[in-house]
Scaffold this active site. Structure first.
Site, PDB file in Angstrom:
ATOM      1  N   SER A 127       1.488   5.897  -3.853  1.00  0.00           N
ATOM      2  CA  SER A 127       2.098   7.138  -3.939  1.00  0.00           C
ATOM      3  C   SER A 127       2.864   7.387  -5.307  1.00  0.00           C
ATOM      4  O   SER A 127       2.824   8.563  -6.039  1.00  0.00           O
ATOM      5  CB  SER A 127       3.480   7.131  -2.916  1.00  0.00           C
ATOM      6  OG  SER A 127       2.606   7.255  -1.582  1.00  0.00           O
ATOM      7  N   CYS A 156      -6.738   5.845   5.318  1.00  0.00           N
ATOM      8  CA  CYS A 156      -5.284   5.441   5.205  1.00  0.00           C
ATOM      9  C   CYS A 156      -4.395   5.705   6.297  1.00  0.00           C
ATOM     10  O   CYS A 156      -4.333   6.856   6.819  1.00  0.00           O
ATOM     11  CB  CYS A 156      -4.882   6.166   3.834  1.00  0.00           C
ATOM     12  SG  CYS A 156      -3.011   5.847   3.493  1.00  0.00           S
ATOM     13  N   GLU A 181       5.424  13.137   1.122  1.00  0.00           N
ATOM     14  CA  GLU A 181       6.173  12.547  -0.172  1.00  0.00           C
ATOM     15  C   GLU A 181       5.723  13.447  -1.482  1.00  0.00           C
ATOM     16  O   GLU A 181       6.656  13.723  -2.090  1.00  0.00           O
ATOM     17  CB  GLU A 181       5.818  11.006  -0.478  1.00  0.00           C
ATOM     18  CG  GLU A 181       6.681  10.272   0.527  1.00  0.00           C
ATOM     19  CD  GLU A 181       6.284   8.706   0.202  1.00  0.00           C
ATOM     20  OE1 GLU A 181       7.156   7.813   0.660  1.00  0.00           O
ATOM     21  OE2 GLU A 181       4.896   8.388  -0.466  1.00  0.00           O
ATOM     22  N   ALA A 241       0.870  -1.162  -0.080  1.00  0.00           N
ATOM     23  CA  ALA A 241      -0.063   0.088  -0.032  1.00  0.00           C
ATOM     24  C   ALA A 241       0.855   1.182   0.066  1.00  0.00           C
ATOM     25  O   ALA A 241       0.511   2.348  -0.499  1.00  0.00           O
ATOM     26  CB  ALA A 241      -0.911  -0.016   1.312  1.00  0.00           C
ATOM     27  N   GLU A 295       3.295   1.804  -4.184  1.00  0.00           N
ATOM     28  CA  GLU A 295       2.509   1.909  -5.575  1.00  0.00           C
ATOM     29  C   GLU A 295       1.667   3.192  -5.590  1.00  0.00           C
ATOM     30  O   GLU A 295       1.513   3.556  -6.573  1.00  0.00           O
ATOM     31  CB  GLU A 295       2.024   0.432  -5.736  1.00  0.00           C
ATOM     32  CG  GLU A 295       1.224   0.226  -6.915  1.00  0.00           C
ATOM     33  CD  GLU A 295       2.451  -0.109  -8.150  1.00  0.00           C
ATOM     34  OE1 GLU A 295       3.450  -0.635  -7.736  1.00  0.00           O
ATOM     35  OE2 GLU A 295       1.878   0.278  -9.400  1.00  0.00           O
TER      36      GLU A 295
HETATM   37  C1  HEM Z   1      -1.154   8.523  -2.634  1.00  0.00           C
HETATM   38  C2  HEM Z   1      -1.010   7.574  -1.851  1.00  0.00           C
HETATM   39  C3  HEM Z   1      -2.071   6.689  -1.188  1.00  0.00           C
HETATM   40  C4  HEM Z   1      -3.419   6.580  -1.422  1.00  0.00           C
HETATM   41  C5  HEM Z   1      -4.400   7.105  -2.558  1.00  0.00           C
HETATM   42  C6  HEM Z   1      -4.080   5.673  -0.396  1.00  0.00           C
HETATM   43  C7  HEM Z   1      -5.241   5.083  -0.294  1.00  0.00           C
HETATM   44  C8  HEM Z   1      -5.666   4.383   0.773  1.00  0.00           C
HETATM   45  C9  HEM Z   1      -7.207   4.153   0.830  1.00  0.00           C
HETATM   46  C10 HEM Z   1      -8.255   4.642  -0.049  1.00  0.00           C
HETATM   47  C11 HEM Z   1      -7.266   3.326   1.797  1.00  0.00           C
HETATM   48  C12 HEM Z   1      -8.735   2.721   2.606  1.00  0.00           C
HETATM   49  C13 HEM Z   1      -8.896   1.498   2.043  1.00  0.00           C
HETATM   50  C14 HEM Z   1     -10.159   0.935   2.811  1.00  0.00           C
HETATM   51  O1  HEM Z   1     -10.906   1.556   3.673  1.00  0.00           O
HETATM   52  O2  HEM Z   1     -10.645  -0.400   2.345  1.00  0.00           O
HETATM   53  C15 HEM Z   1      -6.041   2.966   2.404  1.00  0.00           C
HETATM   54  C16 HEM Z   1      -5.809   2.192   3.553  1.00  0.00           C
HETATM   55  C17 HEM Z   1      -4.191   2.163   3.914  1.00  0.00           C
HETATM   56  N1  HEM Z   1      -3.270   2.680   3.603  1.00  0.00           N
HETATM   57 FE1  HEM Z   1      -2.948   3.971   1.894  1.00  0.00          FE
HETATM   58  N2  HEM Z   1      -3.068   5.210   0.404  1.00  0.00           N
HETATM   59  C18 HEM Z   1      -1.800   5.828  -0.009  1.00  0.00           C
HETATM   60  C19 HEM Z   1      -0.486   5.903   0.491  1.00  0.00           C
HETATM   61  C20 HEM Z   1      -0.385   4.945   1.613  1.00  0.00           C
HETATM   62  C21 HEM Z   1       1.099   4.928   2.323  1.00  0.00           C
HETATM   63  C22 HEM Z   1       2.297   5.661   1.875  1.00  0.00           C
HETATM   64  C23 HEM Z   1       0.872   3.883   2.934  1.00  0.00           C
HETATM   65  C24 HEM Z   1       2.246   3.360   4.139  1.00  0.00           C
HETATM   66  C25 HEM Z   1       2.036   3.313   5.233  1.00  0.00           C
HETATM   67  C26 HEM Z   1      -0.323   3.517   2.954  1.00  0.00           C
HETATM   68  C27 HEM Z   1      -0.860   2.414   4.080  1.00  0.00           C
HETATM   69  C28 HEM Z   1      -2.120   2.103   4.241  1.00  0.00           C
HETATM   70  C29 HEM Z   1      -2.672   1.263   5.146  1.00  0.00           C
HETATM   71  C30 HEM Z   1      -1.896   0.086   6.137  1.00  0.00           C
HETATM   72  C31 HEM Z   1      -4.101   1.074   5.034  1.00  0.00           C
HETATM   73  C32 HEM Z   1      -5.015   0.146   5.948  1.00  0.00           C
HETATM   74  C33 HEM Z   1      -5.359   1.067   6.752  1.00  0.00           C
HETATM   75  C34 HEM Z   1      -6.504   0.330   7.716  1.00  0.00           C
HETATM   76  O3  HEM Z   1      -7.295  -0.575   7.308  1.00  0.00           O
HETATM   77  O4  HEM Z   1      -6.677   0.824   8.875  1.00  0.00           O
HETATM   78  N3  HEM Z   1      -1.154   3.994   2.311  1.00  0.00           N
HETATM   79  N4  HEM Z   1      -5.204   3.774   1.635  1.00  0.00           N
END
Ligand code: HEM
Length: 406
Positions: A247, A353, A362, A242, A245
């Site tokens: 970012s 997220c 970033e 997550a 890719e």
């Molecule tokens: C532009 C960059 C990013 C976008 C558009 C994005 C988008 C998202 C979205 C839409 C979700 C919610 C998914 C859901 O509710 O089913 C999510 C969850 C998550 N993202 Fe990101 N993300 C980004 C960057 C990152 C980065 C840099 C990390 C690194 C730590 C990350 C780690 C996670 C994790 C671990 C979750 C799950 C959180 C949970 O279930 O409590 N993401 N992200």
């Protein structure tokens, strides 16, 4: 008979639709949005699910405890074949409900807080500068995806997790295969390789100290019996995949969007204080995950005059909710003068997220540095000729290559 088929298909059109232009929603989405905040779509396996395109309705549902993110439930919808692989069903955090979700989340939150992320800004600036230096040394031309957009967040996340720098190519390629797999088997193979790799690293870090979060959690949490080794490996997998890719795709598609709006780009370059607002608008417009979440209702839920029945699948569309005309004036226009953060590109509710502060930082560093140090940067091919991702892998958007010059 023929009428019934046509009617049922038009009542629930196929989803997702292929993109024609890599940084614009599929043209068909507009018609989906016109059908109201909630409508039905048909997934690749024939299952009919709800697609929520309204901003307030999507938020209401994402905050509702009567919908589940548990990917192990037999009624959890698969948006593409790759989600049927065991590795995708077993994902912790993102694929879990409370209380297990909340325990893992509380453990990780401090490492991704805004304060902790700000401490990392100089590290990220150093990484960004290094890749811009390389581009300037070896180009023009360059491939912005290969030479900048992908390696920058990959290096950042490997620093955070404590992955050896020499493994960068391996996990970039395995993550790409995992996210772009069009079959369950491909997805399982790529996911299996990543799990094996992280398993070995987490085992090693318990006895041989090394930098980063995996080592820290292996020693302090697994060592103390508060976290299982298997869950640590899964956590690392989710953060790794997550965390770069998404970012990377936002850097690539955001660069195209900025280049497409030279006057807004000039304004951003002239006033660095405007960079965060530009990043927010890029996030709203490109919404690389397309969906803000995939869920299944565990009870009947009335919403917007409809009733989502227990057991029905629910897809929350970030792309469409971000363009809800009830919330945004001129919603399809890219406008870096907007204020507020009214988009669902990072999801909403308990799964919002984990890495959003990191991603924002970033993106700020990446765009500010790229356009300051390479002011004449431009695409080497017309934007609409950049190949879109192959259909069939789901909804994560991006480009695999992006020839640029300056
Ligand atoms: C532009 C960059 C990013 C976008 C558009 C994005 C988008 C998202 C979205 C839409 C979700 C919610 C998914 C859901 O509710 O089913 C999510 C969850 C998550 N993202 Fe990101 N993300 C980004 C960057 C990152 C980065 C840099 C990390 C690194 C730590 C990350 C780690 C996670 C994790 C671990 C979750 C799950 C959180 C949970 O279930 O409590 N993401 N992200």
């Amino acid at each position: 008979m023929e009428f019934t088929t046509t009617r049922s298909l038009s009542d629930a059109p196929p989803f997702p639709q292929p993109r024609v232009c890599p940084y614009q929603p599929p043209p068909e989405y507009e018609r989906l949005g016109e059908r109201g905040p909630l409508s039905r779509v048909t997934l690749f396996d024939g299952r009919v699910v709800w697609l929520v395109t309204g901003y307030p309705e999507a938020r209401q549902l994402l905050a509702d405890r009567r919908i589940s993110a548990d990917r192990q439930r037999p009624d959890y919808p698969a948006v593409a074949p790759r989600f049927q692989a065991e590795v995708a069903k077993r994902l912790v955090l993102i694929g879990m409900d409370p209380p297990a979700h909340d325990e893992h989340r509380q453990l990780l939150n401090p490492y991704f807080s805004r304060k902790r992320v700000e401490e990392l800004r100089p590290v990220v600036q150093g990484i960004v500068d290094q890749y811009v230096d390389r581009m300037l040394e070896t180009g023009p031309p360059a491939d912005l995806v290969r030479d900048f957009a992908l390696p920058v967040p990959s290096r950042v996340i490997s620093e955070i997790l404590g992955l050896p720098a020499e493994d960068l190519d391996f996990f970039q390629e395995a993550s790409r295969c995992l996210l772009q797999a069009t079959t369950r088997e491909e997805s399982q193979k790529a996911g299996g390789e990543l799990v094996g790799y992280l398993d070995r690293l987490a085992t090693l870090r318990r006895t041989e100290p090394g930098p980063g979060l995996i080592g820290l959690l292996a020693r302090e949490e697994v060592g103390a019996g508060r976290l299982s080794h298997a869950d640590l490996v899964q956590m690392a997998l989710v953060i790794l995949v997550a965390g770069h890719e998404t970012s990377a795709s936002t850097i690539a598609l955001g660069t195209i969007t900025l280049l497409d709006h030279p006057e807004l780009l000039a304004r951003m370059r002239a006033d660095p204080a405007g960079v965060p607002a530009a990043v927010e608008e890029i996030l709203r417009c490109v919404a690389v995950t397309d969906l803000a979440g995939v869920r299944v209702a565990t009870e009947d839920i009335p919403v917007a005059g409809e009733v989502i029945r227990a057991g029905e699948g629910v897809l929350l569309s970030a792309t469409m909710a971000n363009r809800d005309p009830r919330v945004h004036e001129d919603p399809t226009a890219f406008d870096t003068g907007r204020t507020g953060r009214r988009h669902l590109s990072f999801g909403y509710g308990i799964h919002q997220c984990l890495g959003q502060s990191l991603a924002r930082m970033e993106l700020e560093v990446a765009f500010a540095t790229l356009f300051t140090r390479i002011p004449t940067l431009r695409l080497a091919v017309p934007a609409d000729r950049l190949p879109t991702r192959p259909p069939g892998s789901g909804t994560v958007q991006g480009v695999n290559e992006m020839p640029v010059t300056w």
